[in-house]
Design a protein around this motif. Structure first.
Motif, PDB file in Angstrom:
ATOM      1  N   VAL A  41       2.670  11.922  -4.803  1.00 13.80           N
ATOM      2  CA  VAL A  41       3.531  12.816  -5.583  1.00 13.80           C
ATOM      3  C   VAL A  41       2.792  13.302  -6.837  1.00 13.80           C
ATOM      4  CG1 VAL A  41       5.679  12.972  -6.913  1.00 13.80           C
ATOM      5  CG2 VAL A  41       5.672  11.831  -4.690  1.00 13.80           C
ATOM      6  N   ALA A  42       2.101  12.403  -7.529  1.00 16.98           N
ATOM      7  CA  ALA A  42       1.359  12.798  -8.738  1.00 16.98           C
ATOM      8  C   ALA A  42       0.302  13.853  -8.399  1.00 16.98           C
ATOM      9  CB  ALA A  42       0.714  11.585  -9.394  1.00 16.98           C
ATOM     10  N   TRP A  43      -0.418  13.662  -7.305  1.00 14.56           N
ATOM     11  CA  TRP A  43      -1.447  14.629  -6.906  1.00 14.56           C
ATOM     12  C   TRP A  43      -0.827  15.950  -6.463  1.00 14.56           C
ATOM     13  CZ3 TRP A  43      -6.578  14.891  -7.552  1.00 14.56           C
ATOM     14  CH2 TRP A  43      -7.218  13.739  -8.010  1.00 14.56           C
ATOM     15  N   LEU A  44       0.310  15.909  -5.775  1.00 11.87           N
ATOM     16  CA  LEU A  44       0.985  17.144  -5.387  1.00 11.87           C
ATOM     17  C   LEU A  44       1.421  17.940  -6.618  1.00 11.87           C
ATOM     18  CD1 LEU A  44       3.152  15.988  -2.336  1.00 11.87           C
ATOM     19  CD2 LEU A  44       1.160  17.512  -2.302  1.00 11.87           C
ATOM     20  N   ILE A 103       0.830  -1.201   0.000  1.00 12.12           N
ATOM     21  CA  ILE A 103       0.000   0.000   0.000  1.00 12.12           C
ATOM     22  C   ILE A 103       0.870   1.257   0.000  1.00 12.12           C
ATOM     23  CG2 ILE A 103      -1.692   1.312   1.343  1.00 12.12           C
ATOM     24  CD1 ILE A 103      -2.784  -1.419   2.296  1.00 12.12           C
ATOM     25  N   ILE A 104       1.979   1.226   0.708  1.00 15.12           N
ATOM     26  CA  ILE A 104       2.812   2.418   0.892  1.00 15.12           C
ATOM     27  C   ILE A 104       3.407   2.925  -0.418  1.00 15.12           C
ATOM     28  CG2 ILE A 104       4.948   3.273   1.929  1.00 15.12           C
ATOM     29  CD1 ILE A 104       4.244   1.525   4.380  1.00 15.12           C
ATOM     30  N   VAL A 105       4.020   2.051  -1.203  1.00 15.30           N
ATOM     31  CA  VAL A 105       4.686   2.506  -2.432  1.00 15.30           C
ATOM     32  C   VAL A 105       3.687   3.086  -3.441  1.00 15.30           C
ATOM     33  CG1 VAL A 105       6.115   1.811  -4.385  1.00 15.30           C
ATOM     34  CG2 VAL A 105       6.680   1.003  -2.099  1.00 15.30           C
ATOM     35  N   PRO A 106       2.598   2.373  -3.774  1.00 22.67           N
ATOM     36  CA  PRO A 106       1.621   2.994  -4.685  1.00 22.67           C
ATOM     37  C   PRO A 106       1.028   4.286  -4.121  1.00 22.67           C
ATOM     38  CG  PRO A 106       1.233   0.638  -4.536  1.00 22.67           C
ATOM     39  CD  PRO A 106       2.238   0.981  -3.485  1.00 22.67           C
ATOM     40  N   ALA A 107       0.810   4.342  -2.798  1.00 21.07           N
ATOM     41  CA  ALA A 107       0.259   5.552  -2.188  1.00 21.07           C
ATOM     42  C   ALA A 107       1.239   6.721  -2.305  1.00 21.07           C
ATOM     43  CB  ALA A 107      -0.086   5.295  -0.717  1.00 21.07           C
ATOM     44  N   LEU A 108       2.521   6.471  -2.112  1.00 17.97           N
ATOM     45  CA  LEU A 108       3.516   7.533  -2.260  1.00 17.97           C
ATOM     46  C   LEU A 108       3.587   8.036  -3.703  1.00 17.97           C
ATOM     47  CD1 LEU A 108       6.444   6.279   0.014  1.00 17.97           C
ATOM     48  CD2 LEU A 108       4.953   8.264   0.379  1.00 17.97           C
ATOM     49  N   LEU A 158      -3.654   3.002 -11.220  1.00 18.65           N
ATOM     50  CA  LEU A 158      -2.348   2.883 -10.578  1.00 18.65           C
ATOM     51  C   LEU A 158      -2.473   2.316  -9.177  1.00 18.65           C
ATOM     52  CD1 LEU A 158      -0.249   4.894 -12.417  1.00 18.65           C
ATOM     53  CD2 LEU A 158       0.697   4.800 -10.160  1.00 18.65           C
ATOM     54  N   ALA A 159      -3.505   2.734  -8.453  1.00 19.76           N
ATOM     55  CA  ALA A 159      -3.718   2.219  -7.100  1.00 19.76           C
ATOM     56  C   ALA A 159      -4.002   0.715  -7.137  1.00 19.76           C
ATOM     57  CB  ALA A 159      -4.856   2.959  -6.414  1.00 19.76           C
ATOM     58  N   LEU A 160      -4.940   0.308  -7.968  1.00 19.78           N
ATOM     59  CA  LEU A 160      -5.311  -1.112  -8.024  1.00 19.78           C
ATOM     60  C   LEU A 160      -4.166  -1.991  -8.526  1.00 19.78           C
ATOM     61  CD1 LEU A 160      -8.947  -0.784  -9.416  1.00 19.78           C
ATOM     62  CD2 LEU A 160      -8.238  -1.285  -7.061  1.00 19.78           C
ATOM     63  N   LEU A 161      -3.571  -1.605  -9.648  1.00 22.90           N
ATOM     64  CA  LEU A 161      -2.493  -2.421 -10.215  1.00 22.90           C
ATOM     65  C   LEU A 161      -1.232  -2.349  -9.365  1.00 22.90           C
ATOM     66  CD1 LEU A 161      -3.011  -1.624 -14.003  1.00 22.90           C
ATOM     67  CD2 LEU A 161      -3.705  -3.687 -12.763  1.00 22.90           C
ATOM     68  N   GLY A 162      -0.961  -1.174  -8.788  1.00 22.34           N
ATOM     69  CA  GLY A 162       0.218  -1.026  -7.929  1.00 22.34           C
ATOM     70  C   GLY A 162       0.116  -1.867  -6.668  1.00 22.34           C
TER      71      GLY A 162
END
Length: 161
Positions: A14-17, A5-10, A66-70
């Motif tokens: 960054v993309a949202w920022l 969860i951590i890596v895809p969330a990070l 990206l969230a689901l596949l990541g």
């Protein structure tokens, strides 16, 4: 489990920022930092392309995929997930730089194609029921995304202005 969860969330953070920074500065999504094929200046987009998005719809659709596949990648393939992510990031950018039409290319779609393809083909190759089921699920949910490789909508990539 937490790393899945951590890596895809990070990555999404960054993309949202970057997206909010673009909105806040009025820079029209920083599209000019995307991949511009076969130019020296366009090479910066190889690194930045997955973090740049044109509008709300673009970042939302890429974020969900990206969230689901990541998460699936990091949960089911924790040992090779970071290598797949890094290779997919660079490979998709370089391939876009080499073969795409001459316009700015932004977004995480190419990276999403790499992650989806990896989950599909790796699951078939491993020959474990759980991973084969994951492969079939990815094919079912994202199988039609293959047609996105051949965009017929000119708004998908931005022309030089």
């Amino acid at each position: 489990m937490a790393i899945s969860i951590i890596v895809p969330a990070l990555l999404l953070l960054v993309a949202w920022l970057v997206f909010f920074l673009a909105i806040g500065t009025g820079n029209d999504s920083f599209y000019w930092l995307g991949v511009y094929p076969r130019t020296f200046g366009g090479m910066v987009g190889i690194v930045l392309m997955p973090l740049l998005h044109a509008d709300w719809e673009h970042i939302l659709s890429n974020s969900i995929a990206l969230a689901l596949l990541g998460v699936a990648l990091f949960y089911f393939y924790p040992r090779e997930a970071m290598q797949v992510l890094c290779f997919g990031w660079v490979f998709s950018g370089v391939l876009t730089w080499l073969i795409a039409r001459p316009t700015y290319h932004i977004g995480a779609s190419a990276l999403i194609y790499v992650l989806g393809a990896y989950l599909i083909f790796r699951g078939w190759r491993v020959r474990r029921k759980t991973l084969a089921a994951l492969s079939l699920l990815v094919v079912f949910v994202y199988g039609s995304m293959v047609w996105g490789i051949f965009p017929n909508d000119v708004s998908i990539s931005r022309s030089e202005e």
